[in-house]
Scaffold this active site. Structure first.
Site, short mmCIF file in Angstrom:
data_model
loop_
_atom_site.label_atom_id
_atom_site.label_comp_id
_atom_site.label_asym_id
_atom_site.label_seq_id
_atom_site.Cartn_x
_atom_site.Cartn_y
_atom_site.Cartn_z
CE LYS A 8 -6.71 5.06 2.67
NZ LYS A 8 -7.16 6.60 1.93
CG ASP A 131 -4.48 2.82 -0.89
OD1 ASP A 131 -3.95 3.61 -0.50
OD2 ASP A 131 -5.86 2.65 -0.55
#
Length: 271
Positions: A8, A131
């Protein structure tokens, strides 16, 4: 079974001074990109798991894979065990979320395959990493709270992005420590690209740990004539531009500065 778990990028990141349950709250816009770790997972008829990372990586304590299995067994009456091999293509300590992505992909797969109850986002954030809830969903999203609040963003268009990962590595824990030390002295700027606000208030803490990152950023900006930013707690730098111009600029980059440098794109989902 083989899983692919993506990296990401944080297009923006604001860490807050507020602490909740021992974790900083934050707000960040995450997008998945087409850089993947590979996870080979097979059920085994023994009473323990075997987890192998290739190439081998240094892990302090339990890996996110182990923590994910622990949490799923805690929430469910689940006694299956697995042989898991993770081929690491996503650089570590780079702000790309490789370990979190591995955990999110594993949780998603096991819950779907074995009809398990999905742990709450809050438990996932606290017990595995802030996350990880994002990667269970895997789509572009605004993340807030301790990583437990997820607002899917469907309106982000296609993006071509050059990522450059310096040899310098930044520990997330140390970056947060430096963030706390800087306090009100931590000033940062915002930039708008494609109607997306891009900023990162972990930039200054990262520079106190690895000042060379600024030199790498300056080099990239000179070569490509676009702005570069840092993802997460670092050290990955990224720039958004036209694919063909990025490809042309790659010829002039001092590649010895970086562990990895490549053109990526935003994808629809991380799984």
């Amino acid at each position: 079974m083989k899983l692919f778990s993506s990296a990401k990028l944080n297009l923006n990141l604001a860490i807050n001074s507020e602490i909740k349950d021992g974790l900083h709250t934050l707000t960040s816009l995450f997008i998945p990109i087409d850089l993947y770790d590979e996870i080979e997972i097979n059920e085994v008829n023994v009473a323990s798991d075997t987890i192998v990372f290739t190439p081998n990586i240094e892990i302090n304590g339990k890996s996110t894979i182990e923590k994910s299995l622990d949490l799923l067994r805690e929430v469910n009456n689940f006694s299956k065990h697995f042989e898991i091999t993770v081929t690491k293509n996503i650089p570590t300590e780079a702000g790309l979320g490789g370990g979190s992505s591995n955990a999110g992909s594993l949780i998603n797969y096991l819950c779907s395959t074995y009809d398990l109850e999905l742990p709450t986002n809050e438990d996932i954030a606290k017990k595995i990493g802030s996350d990880v809830p994002y990667f269970v969903q895997g789509k572009s999203a605004i993340i807030s709270g301790i990583g437990d609040k997820i607002e899917i963003k469907e309106d982000i268009g296609n993006l071509d992005i050059l990522i450059a990962v310096p040899h310098e590595k930044i520990s997330t824990a140390v970056a947060y420590q430096k963030f706390d030390e800087l306090g009100d002295d931590n000033q940062y700027q915002k930039t708008k690209i494609n109607n997306i606000e891009i900023f990162n208030n972990m930039w200054n803490p990262a520079l106190t740990i690895e000042p060379m990152i600024k030199e790498h950023r300056d080099h990239l900006e000179e070569v490509f004539n676009i702005k570069f930013f840092m993802s997460g707690t670092g050290s990955t730098l990224f720039g958004i531009g036209d694919y063909h111009k990025l490809e042309e600029g790659l010829k002039n980059v001092d590649k010895a500065r970086f562990r990895l440098i490549k053109i990526t794109k935003k994808i629809d989902g991380s799984l």
